[in-house]
Design an enzyme around this catalytic site. Structure first.
Site, PDB file in Angstrom:
ATOM      1  N   SER A 133       0.956  -1.170   0.014  1.00  0.00           N
ATOM      2  CA  SER A 133      -0.012   0.123  -0.027  1.00  0.00           C
ATOM      3  C   SER A 133       0.793   1.200  -0.189  1.00  0.00           C
ATOM      4  O   SER A 133       0.296   2.220   0.059  1.00  0.00           O
ATOM      5  CB  SER A 133      -0.901  -0.153   1.265  1.00  0.00           C
ATOM      6  OG  SER A 133      -1.740  -0.985   1.195  1.00  0.00           O
ATOM      7  N   THR A 182       4.032   1.275   1.973  1.00  0.00           N
ATOM      8  CA  THR A 182       4.557   1.079   3.140  1.00  0.00           C
ATOM      9  C   THR A 182       6.207   1.445   3.315  1.00  0.00           C
ATOM     10  O   THR A 182       6.695   2.376   3.856  1.00  0.00           O
ATOM     11  CB  THR A 182       4.737  -0.475   3.581  1.00  0.00           C
ATOM     12  OG1 THR A 182       3.708  -1.125   3.254  1.00  0.00           O
ATOM     13  CG2 THR A 182       4.919  -0.458   5.211  1.00  0.00           C
ATOM     14  N   TRP A 200       7.532   3.641   1.156  1.00  0.00           N
ATOM     15  CA  TRP A 200       7.483   5.201   0.943  1.00  0.00           C
ATOM     16  C   TRP A 200       7.131   5.938   2.268  1.00  0.00           C
ATOM     17  O   TRP A 200       8.007   6.738   2.793  1.00  0.00           O
ATOM     18  CB  TRP A 200       6.466   5.546  -0.209  1.00  0.00           C
ATOM     19  CG  TRP A 200       6.514   6.685  -0.495  1.00  0.00           C
ATOM     20  CD1 TRP A 200       7.643   7.807  -0.431  1.00  0.00           C
ATOM     21  CD2 TRP A 200       5.494   7.707  -1.374  1.00  0.00           C
ATOM     22  NE1 TRP A 200       7.167   9.025  -1.016  1.00  0.00           N
ATOM     23  CE2 TRP A 200       5.924   8.972  -1.369  1.00  0.00           C
ATOM     24  CE3 TRP A 200       4.225   7.164  -1.824  1.00  0.00           C
ATOM     25  CZ2 TRP A 200       5.161   9.967  -2.204  1.00  0.00           C
ATOM     26  CZ3 TRP A 200       3.331   8.096  -2.554  1.00  0.00           C
ATOM     27  CH2 TRP A 200       3.845   9.323  -2.647  1.00  0.00           C
ATOM     28  N   HIS A 225       2.207  -4.710   9.651  1.00  0.00           N
ATOM     29  CA  HIS A 225       1.231  -5.276   8.748  1.00  0.00           C
ATOM     30  C   HIS A 225      -0.032  -6.011   9.570  1.00  0.00           C
ATOM     31  O   HIS A 225      -1.050  -6.113   9.171  1.00  0.00           O
ATOM     32  CB  HIS A 225       1.430  -6.121   7.754  1.00  0.00           C
ATOM     33  CG  HIS A 225       2.497  -5.616   6.863  1.00  0.00           C
ATOM     34  ND1 HIS A 225       2.182  -4.227   5.904  1.00  0.00           N
ATOM     35  CD2 HIS A 225       3.615  -6.196   6.112  1.00  0.00           C
ATOM     36  CE1 HIS A 225       3.125  -3.998   5.202  1.00  0.00           C
ATOM     37  NE2 HIS A 225       4.043  -5.321   5.268  1.00  0.00           N
ATOM     38  N   ARG A 277      -4.520   2.189   0.408  1.00  0.00           N
ATOM     39  CA  ARG A 277      -4.413   2.228  -1.105  1.00  0.00           C
ATOM     40  C   ARG A 277      -5.572   1.634  -1.866  1.00  0.00           C
ATOM     41  O   ARG A 277      -6.040   0.774  -1.195  1.00  0.00           O
ATOM     42  CB  ARG A 277      -3.161   1.678  -1.837  1.00  0.00           C
ATOM     43  CG  ARG A 277      -2.624   1.967  -3.173  1.00  0.00           C
ATOM     44  CD  ARG A 277      -1.280   1.345  -3.720  1.00  0.00           C
ATOM     45  NE  ARG A 277      -1.024   1.449  -4.736  1.00  0.00           N
ATOM     46  CZ  ARG A 277       0.157   0.947  -5.536  1.00  0.00           C
ATOM     47  NH1 ARG A 277       0.586   0.150  -4.978  1.00  0.00           N
ATOM     48  NH2 ARG A 277       0.303   1.469  -6.629  1.00  0.00           N
ATOM     49  N   TYR A 303      -2.259   6.487  -0.459  1.00  0.00           N
ATOM     50  CA  TYR A 303      -1.249   6.616  -1.176  1.00  0.00           C
ATOM     51  C   TYR A 303      -1.545   7.547  -1.932  1.00  0.00           C
ATOM     52  O   TYR A 303      -0.798   8.226  -2.744  1.00  0.00           O
ATOM     53  CB  TYR A 303      -1.189   5.039  -1.833  1.00  0.00           C
ATOM     54  CG  TYR A 303       0.002   4.850  -2.495  1.00  0.00           C
ATOM     55  CD1 TYR A 303       1.121   4.641  -2.313  1.00  0.00           C
ATOM     56  CD2 TYR A 303      -0.275   4.792  -4.092  1.00  0.00           C
ATOM     57  CE1 TYR A 303       2.462   4.556  -3.191  1.00  0.00           C
ATOM     58  CE2 TYR A 303       0.717   4.660  -4.965  1.00  0.00           C
ATOM     59  CZ  TYR A 303       1.774   4.622  -4.736  1.00  0.00           C
ATOM     60  OH  TYR A 303       3.230   4.242  -5.454  1.00  0.00           O
ATOM     61  N   ARG A 317       8.469  -0.948  -7.980  1.00  0.00           N
ATOM     62  CA  ARG A 317       8.116  -1.367  -9.441  1.00  0.00           C
ATOM     63  C   ARG A 317       7.479  -0.245 -10.106  1.00  0.00           C
ATOM     64  O   ARG A 317       8.542   0.113 -11.170  1.00  0.00           O
ATOM     65  CB  ARG A 317       6.808  -2.401  -9.122  1.00  0.00           C
ATOM     66  CG  ARG A 317       6.364  -3.379 -10.491  1.00  0.00           C
ATOM     67  CD  ARG A 317       5.552  -4.305 -10.115  1.00  0.00           C
ATOM     68  NE  ARG A 317       4.295  -3.694  -9.760  1.00  0.00           N
ATOM     69  CZ  ARG A 317       3.252  -3.586 -10.549  1.00  0.00           C
ATOM     70  NH1 ARG A 317       3.171  -3.929 -11.791  1.00  0.00           N
ATOM     71  NH2 ARG A 317       2.029  -2.733 -10.371  1.00  0.00           N
TER      72      ARG A 317
HETATM   73  P1  A3P Z   1       3.555  -1.092  -7.569  1.00  0.00           P
HETATM   74  O1  A3P Z   1       3.892  -2.594  -7.426  1.00  0.00           O
HETATM   75  O2  A3P Z   1       2.205  -0.611  -7.769  1.00  0.00           O
HETATM   76  O3  A3P Z   1       4.492  -0.261  -8.355  1.00  0.00           O
HETATM   77  P2  A3P Z   1       4.757  -1.350  -0.213  1.00  0.00           P
HETATM   78  O4  A3P Z   1       5.807  -0.479  -0.040  1.00  0.00           O
HETATM   79  O5  A3P Z   1       3.734  -1.256   0.913  1.00  0.00           O
HETATM   80  O6  A3P Z   1       5.246  -2.886  -0.322  1.00  0.00           O
HETATM   81  O7  A3P Z   1       4.152  -1.122  -1.483  1.00  0.00           O
HETATM   82  C1  A3P Z   1       4.654  -1.200  -2.734  1.00  0.00           C
HETATM   83  C2  A3P Z   1       4.281  -0.346  -3.900  1.00  0.00           C
HETATM   84  O8  A3P Z   1       4.778   1.212  -3.705  1.00  0.00           O
HETATM   85  C3  A3P Z   1       4.699  -0.677  -5.280  1.00  0.00           C
HETATM   86  O9  A3P Z   1       3.593  -0.342  -6.141  1.00  0.00           O
HETATM   87  C4  A3P Z   1       5.874   0.243  -5.256  1.00  0.00           C
HETATM   88  O10 A3P Z   1       6.497   0.322  -6.710  1.00  0.00           O
HETATM   89  C5  A3P Z   1       5.550   1.361  -4.604  1.00  0.00           C
HETATM   90  N1  A3P Z   1       6.462   2.265  -4.141  1.00  0.00           N
HETATM   91  C6  A3P Z   1       7.812   1.979  -3.426  1.00  0.00           C
HETATM   92  N2  A3P Z   1       8.373   2.973  -3.055  1.00  0.00           N
HETATM   93  C7  A3P Z   1       7.696   4.178  -3.478  1.00  0.00           C
HETATM   94  C8  A3P Z   1       8.066   5.603  -3.434  1.00  0.00           C
HETATM   95  N3  A3P Z   1       9.236   5.886  -2.653  1.00  0.00           N
HETATM   96  N4  A3P Z   1       7.042   6.297  -3.672  1.00  0.00           N
HETATM   97  C9  A3P Z   1       6.058   5.934  -4.210  1.00  0.00           C
HETATM   98  N5  A3P Z   1       5.646   4.729  -4.427  1.00  0.00           N
HETATM   99  C10 A3P Z   1       6.438   3.848  -4.112  1.00  0.00           C
END
Ligand code: A3P
Length: 307
Positions: free
Chosen positions: A43, A45, A47, A108, A130, A196, A264
């Site tokens: 969601s 996390t 970031w 989580h 998110r 998000y 990603r």
């Molecule tokens: P996507 O798979 O849609 O690209 P978490 O951190 O909770 O595991 O969530 C991962 C999601 O946050 C991924 O989404 C990832 O690309 C996105 N993400 C990771 N770092 C980020 C950042 N600094 N800013 C915005 N989104 C980010």
């Protein structure tokens, strides 16, 4: 999404997660100045952990070439407490390592299953969620990329059917979100509820909000010196994903995960590339039903791309 999940206190987990949560519930002693970053997996996390660390620790670690976020993955700097105190390989409880205060943790675990001491102390919680369309796809892709070495991943349709029944790690996701949402309304000084999509829309506003909520507001001087902008830049997807630690590093003990899988696309609306019309209809109905009466809604596409 993996097949090996069990229901525990109303939510789905792997068996090692259940052991860890049990240990955490029985042993974790929160402190008044602890800070917890909570979320449904995938969601945002990573970031939010990066932003929280950069905001709260900025007196000790001003933005510079030596900043910890340039060499450590955010999950190392803000570890999930259920695993800090529990060693999967030994099936034993660990002493919490001496962490500098304020201690920053991630989790989580749903609100209802948090250790009692977190609820009873002045520990602050920031929660990020998110839209469930993107969260589901992000999870499915993540599990497919990292799990094949450990567990078979499921085809999209099968994973989706399970998801709609609430069966996903730390799910049902709607109950997870609603638990923290209700608490943020009942105790706004305890839980800050973020989305998000809102963070993407106006990160400056939200960084200030986080700093104020946690008791680390920016001074006028910091604002005029560009401290907020520097934090945002440091924690941005574009910056973090290119760092050596996030391109090549790994984390975890028993189960090693490559850091690159946490970065990603970071888009709003990537789900359109995966969902069939019937999947859209089904999940929309579930969301409508589960969130009805809560005042909560989620944006499914990027404002810049919406037509
Ligand atoms: P996507 O798979 O849609 O690209 P978490 O951190 O909770 O595991 O969530 C991962 C999601 O946050 C991924 O989404 C990832 O690309 C996105 N993400 C990771 N770092 C980020 C950042 N600094 N800013 C915005 N989104 C980010």
């Amino acid at each position: 999404i993996t097949p090996y999940l069990h229901l525990f206190q109303g939510f789905w987990y792997s068996s090692s997660e259940i052991q860890a949560i049990n240990t955490f519930q029985n042993h974790f002693q929160a402190k008044d100045n602890d800070i917890v970053v909570a979320s449904v997996p995938k969601s945002g996390t990573t970031w939010l952990k990066a932003l929280t660390f950069a905001i709260v620790k900025r007196q000790h670690f001003p933005i510079s070439e030596n900043h910890p976020l340039l060499v450590f993955n955010p999950h190392e700097l803000v570890p999930p407490f259920e695993f800090v105190i529990y060693d999967e390989t030994n099936w034993q409880v660990h002493e919490l390592p001496k962490m500098p205060e304020p201690r920053l943790f991630g989790t989580h675990v749903p609100f209802s299953s948090l250790a009692k001491s977190i609820k009873e102390t002045n520990t602050k919680i920031i929660y990020i969620c998110r839209n469930l369309f993107d969260t589901f796809i992000s999870t499915w892709v993540f599990v497919n990329r990292i799990m094949p070495e450990f567990l078979p991943a499921l085809p999209l349709e099968e994973a989706f059917e399970r998801y709609c029944k609430g069966i996903i790690g730390f799910g049902p996701s709607w109950n997870h979100i609603l638990g923290y949402w209700r608490e943020s309304i009942a105790r706004p000084d305890k839980v800050l509820f973020l989305k998000y999509e809102d963070l993407k829309d106006d990160v400056v506003f939200n960084v200030k909000k986080i700093a104020e909520f946690l008791g680390y507001p920016f001074t006028k001087e910091e604002e005029s010196n560009g401290v907020i902008e520097n934090i945002i830049k440091l924690c941005s997807f574009e910056n973090m994903k290119e760092l050596m630690v996030n391109k090549c590093g790994t984390m975890g003990k028993g189960r090693i995960v490559e850091n690159k899988y946490f970065f990603r696309k970071a888009e709003i609306g990537d789900w359109v590339n995966y969902f069939s019309p019937s999947m859209v209809e089904k999940l929309s109905k579930i969301i409508e039903e589960k969130f009805s009466g809560s005042d909560l809604s989620f944006r499914l596409c990027d404002l810049n791309n919406s037509t």
